[in-house]
Design an enzyme around this catalytic site. Structure first.
Site, mmCIF file in Angstrom:
data_model
loop_
_atom_site.group_PDB
_atom_site.id
_atom_site.type_symbol
_atom_site.label_atom_id
_atom_site.label_comp_id
_atom_site.label_asym_id
_atom_site.label_seq_id
_atom_site.Cartn_x
_atom_site.Cartn_y
_atom_site.Cartn_z
ATOM 1 N N GLY A 290 2.684 8.264 -0.350
ATOM 2 C CA GLY A 290 2.222 7.812 -1.677
ATOM 3 C C GLY A 290 2.779 8.522 -2.664
ATOM 4 N N GLY A 291 1.824 9.051 -4.068
ATOM 5 C CA GLY A 291 2.356 9.688 -5.003
ATOM 6 C C GLY A 291 2.924 11.130 -4.534
ATOM 7 N N GLY B 276 41.340 4.729 -8.740
ATOM 8 C CA GLY B 276 40.390 5.411 -9.379
ATOM 9 C C GLY B 276 39.804 6.671 -8.784
ATOM 10 C CB ALA B 277 40.262 8.035 -5.513
HETATM 11 C C1 HXC Z 1 -8.356 11.641 0.816
HETATM 12 C C2 HXC Z 1 -7.228 11.560 2.651
HETATM 13 C C3 HXC Z 1 -6.173 11.201 2.159
HETATM 14 C C4 HXC Z 1 -6.208 10.797 0.854
HETATM 15 C C5 HXC Z 1 -5.885 11.499 4.276
HETATM 16 N N1 HXC Z 1 -6.982 11.893 4.277
HETATM 17 N N2 HXC Z 1 -5.102 10.917 3.245
HETATM 18 N N3 HXC Z 1 -8.334 11.948 2.145
HETATM 19 N N4 HXC Z 1 -7.286 11.103 0.335
HETATM 20 N N5 HXC Z 1 -5.129 10.209 0.211
HETATM 21 C C6 HXC Z 1 -7.920 12.363 4.938
HETATM 22 C C7 HXC Z 1 -8.418 11.531 6.272
HETATM 23 O O1 HXC Z 1 -9.440 10.864 5.521
HETATM 24 C C8 HXC Z 1 -8.830 12.497 7.287
HETATM 25 O O2 HXC Z 1 -9.989 13.076 6.928
HETATM 26 C C9 HXC Z 1 -7.914 13.772 7.159
HETATM 27 O O3 HXC Z 1 -7.262 13.585 5.953
HETATM 28 C C10 HXC Z 1 -6.377 13.304 8.015
HETATM 29 O O4 HXC Z 1 -6.158 11.978 8.081
HETATM 30 P P1 HXC Z 1 -5.569 11.257 9.418
HETATM 31 O O5 HXC Z 1 -5.710 9.878 8.936
HETATM 32 O O6 HXC Z 1 -6.838 11.577 10.325
HETATM 33 O O7 HXC Z 1 -4.306 11.833 9.783
HETATM 34 P P2 HXC Z 1 -3.397 11.385 10.522
HETATM 35 O O8 HXC Z 1 -3.608 10.261 11.597
HETATM 36 O O9 HXC Z 1 -2.270 12.423 10.835
HETATM 37 O O10 HXC Z 1 -2.453 10.373 9.167
HETATM 38 C C11 HXC Z 1 -2.228 10.857 8.056
HETATM 39 C C12 HXC Z 1 -1.555 10.085 7.132
HETATM 40 C C13 HXC Z 1 -2.977 9.016 6.765
HETATM 41 C C14 HXC Z 1 -0.559 9.239 7.564
HETATM 42 C C15 HXC Z 1 -1.388 10.658 5.792
HETATM 43 O O11 HXC Z 1 -4.143 9.676 6.544
HETATM 44 C C16 HXC Z 1 -2.799 8.188 5.837
HETATM 45 O O12 HXC Z 1 -1.923 7.087 5.670
HETATM 46 N N6 HXC Z 1 -3.380 8.406 4.642
HETATM 47 C C17 HXC Z 1 -3.085 7.494 3.351
HETATM 48 C C18 HXC Z 1 -1.869 7.683 2.723
HETATM 49 C C19 HXC Z 1 -1.833 6.893 1.627
HETATM 50 O O13 HXC Z 1 -1.693 5.521 1.577
HETATM 51 N N7 HXC Z 1 -1.785 7.523 0.482
HETATM 52 C C20 HXC Z 1 -1.634 6.908 -0.934
HETATM 53 C C21 HXC Z 1 -2.853 7.449 -1.813
HETATM 54 S S1 HXC Z 1 -2.357 6.615 -3.416
HETATM 55 P P3 HXC Z 1 -11.086 13.451 7.873
HETATM 56 O O14 HXC Z 1 -12.265 14.067 7.379
HETATM 57 O O15 HXC Z 1 -11.383 12.366 8.994
HETATM 58 O O16 HXC Z 1 -10.387 14.601 8.864
HETATM 59 C C22 HXC Z 1 -1.438 7.512 -3.941
HETATM 60 C C23 HXC Z 1 -0.734 6.712 -5.290
HETATM 61 C C24 HXC Z 1 -0.063 7.720 -6.143
HETATM 62 O O17 HXC Z 1 -0.914 8.588 -3.630
HETATM 63 C C25 HXC Z 1 1.018 7.258 -6.910
HETATM 64 C C26 HXC Z 1 1.586 8.235 -8.001
HETATM 65 C C27 HXC Z 1 2.787 7.813 -8.115
#
Ligand code: HXC
Length: 517
Positions: free
Chosen positions: A172-173, A407-408
């Site tokens: 994401g971000g 051009g190169a």
């Molecule tokens: C809060 C988060 C989180 C998030 C992960 N966690 N991402 N908590 N906010 N964005 C937490 C999980 O709940 C989990 O907590 C712990 O981190 C570990 O995550 P897992 O999923 O168990 O780990 P893993 O299997 O290794 O997967 C990692 C991951 C996945 C691929 C990063 O967590 C994931 O897909 N997260 C979301 C990614 C995403 O879509 N982010 C976009 C956010 S929006 P616990 O307590 O269970 O250990 C964004 C927009 C901004 O960023 C745009 C700006 C331009």
């Protein structure tokens, strides 16, 4: 006044909780994935004992969604200052064991503190990214937090070097701060960068893709061009940071550090005289040319797996850091296409920003013809090379080793585009078009009427080649300053760069140019 022992105990307890971060179970899970923790990473990268942490006790807002019963000192980010091989840096590492390293308002404040100080003090910024993106529990506040970070990345751009290491997910971000920095390093197996993950993609487009195939280390190093260096493991990534820093100045007001020269500046290399084959259709390895010209073992290639028809990287000449740009005739004949144009333009601008002179080795048949290239904007992307070279005010030297066609010739650091000196090897061929294409256009009618068109074509091509396929016409017109023996390339470059070291060149005052993007 002495501290009361109870207060000391409280401070030590709080610090210990910050070090324990997400707890032993999550630390073990991190290790099981082959990853170090945030603090282990900082310890491995920095000179021993040099780390000065700030913000270790900052915690998140407990009123956030579902966060009332949680408290993580440091809030999933370790930040501060330290030294890498004696060079001062600002550094932060996201802690995946705390809420997946997700980016929060507190993280943003901590990073802002060290970045502001880094820019004011003129020291590089190193980011160790391991993050699931914006912290979902904070809602819009974590989005605003990214805005604060991006602003600082942009304000620091070209002022102090910024290096991002992707050491886990960068989701994401979390992708855009590295994308705004100067260099992105990814590590095999553990690094992934993507804006939307496989699940979202499946829902929106129906495509099935793994994390690796979507945004793994190889994809971003070879296909997307998002990453600049690939490391086999974290230790190698840390070594790459050290190498990069050794070629960069601490900020844009200083020159890169010269190392004590260890290779003979007068060294001639006879092998260079035979490296470029006479037959202009035969490839050869430009990497071998570069390695023989620069100080022994000093060439550090950037983006080696991306757009391999171009080579960019840092080298040293008599101990001085030099930016090297080259076409690679061993890959796609060294042609300029969309990706190699982007790669070259970006590197030229990095060198210009950090006061690093540029040496360009030219062997390029021109911009790549094709519908795909035209439709995807080779005009726009190719223009970036021209823009970057014209804009750059650092010393610039070109060496045409063989082809500089169309051009190169112009784009690759030609004299007319503010290059300071242009050399050519005797094997150089400088022409507006290759012989076959030129003859077909100029003599189409005559060839159509000729009784033996192939014989006539061969005759005219021979005439064209004798006119343009040597550097002497260009030298005669002053477009090439000197035709040199390949073996003397190193000595000529060292002497030329010595002359140009005091060069002062500026661009017209403006808010900013409008580089084609
Ligand atoms: C809060 C988060 C989180 C998030 C992960 N966690 N991402 N908590 N906010 N964005 C937490 C999980 O709940 C989990 O907590 C712990 O981190 C570990 O995550 P897992 O999923 O168990 O780990 P893993 O299997 O290794 O997967 C990692 C991951 C996945 C691929 C990063 O967590 C994931 O897909 N997260 C979301 C990614 C995403 O879509 N982010 C976009 C956010 S929006 P616990 O307590 O269970 O250990 C964004 C927009 C901004 O960023 C745009 C700006 C331009």
């Amino acid at each position: 006044m002495n501290h009361h022992p109870a207060e000391l105990t409280e401070l030590r307890d709080m610090r210990a909780r910050a070090v324990a971060a997400g707890g032993q179970e999550r630390v073990d899970a991190q290790h099981a994935k082959g990853k170090l923790t945030a603090r282990e990473r900082i310890a491995a990268l920095l000179d021993e004992g040099s780390f000065q942490e700030i913000g270790a006790l900052a915690t998140h807002n407990i009123s956030d969604f579902g966060m009332a019963d949680k408290k993580y000192p440091g809030d999933g980010l370790v930040a501060g200052f330290g030294k890498i091989l004696g060079r001062k840096v600002a550094i932060y590492a996201q802690d995946f064991t705390v809420l997946g390293g997700s980016f929060s308002e507190v993280q943003s404040h901590k990073i802002s503190r060290i970045m502001d100080i880094a820019v004011d003090s003129g020291i590089p910024i190193i980011a160790l990214i391991d993050s699931g993106g914006a912290r979902i529990q904070e809602g819009v506040r974590s989005l605003a937090a990214y805005g604060e970070l991006f602003t600082r990345n942009v304000m620091a751009s070209g002022v102090v070097p910024q290096i991002a290491l992707i050491l886990g997910p960068s989701a994401g971000g979390a992708v855009y701060s590295p994308a705004l920095m100067d260099f992105v390093i990814m590590v095999r197996k553990i690094s992934h960068m993507f804006i939307t993950g496989p699940d979202v993609i499946k829902t929106v487009t129906g495509e099935d893709v793994t994390f690796r195939d979507l945004g793994g280390t190889l994809i971003h190093n070879s296909r997307s061009g998002v990453a600049h260096l690939l490391a086999d493991n974290e230790q190698q990534a840390f070594l790459q940071v050290k190498q990069l820093l050794s070629y960069l100045p601490p900020n844009n007001a200083e020159d890169p550090r010269r190392v004590e020269p260890y290779d003979d500046p007068l060294r001639m290399d006879d092998t260079l005289n035979y490296l470029a084959p006479e037959d202009h259709t035969q490839p050869y390895d430009m990497r071998a040319v570069i390695d023989r010209v620069v100080d022994l073992d000093s060439f550090f290639e950037v983006q080696p797996y991306y757009a391999r028809n171009a080579i960019v990287g840092f080298g040293r000449l008599d101990g001085y850091v030099t930016g090297i740009v080259a076409n690679q005739p061993a890959y796609l004949a060294g042609v300029l296409d969309i990706d190699s144009s982007d790669k070259i333009a970006r590197f030229v601008r990095i060198c210009d920003a950090y006061n690093i002179p540029l040496v360009t080795f030219v062997d390029c048949p021109g911009y790549l013809p094709g519908v795909d290239q035209e439709h995807h904007g080779i005009i726009r992307h190719g223009a970036k090379v021209i823009y970057a070279y014209c804009e750059a005010t650092v010393p610039k030297i070109s060496i045409v080793t063989r082809k500089a066609i169309g051009g190169a010739y112009i784009a690759m650091s030609s004299k007319q585009m503010r290059s300071d000196l242009a050399f050519a090897w005797p094997t150089a061929q400088i022409a507006v078009m290759g012989p076959e294409g030129a003859v077909n256009i100029l003599y189409r009618r005559e060839l159509g009427k000729a009784s033996d068109p192939e014989l006539l074509r061969a005759e005219i091509i021979a005439q064209y080649q004798s006119t343009f396929m040597s550097p002497y016409v260009a030298a005669d017109m002053g477009q090439i300053d000197e035709v040199i023996e390949p073996r003397e390339t190193r000595t000529r470059l060292i002497a030329a760069l010595d002359v140009l070291r005091g060069k002062v060149s500026t661009n017209p005052a403006k808010k900013h140019g409008l580089m084609p993007v």
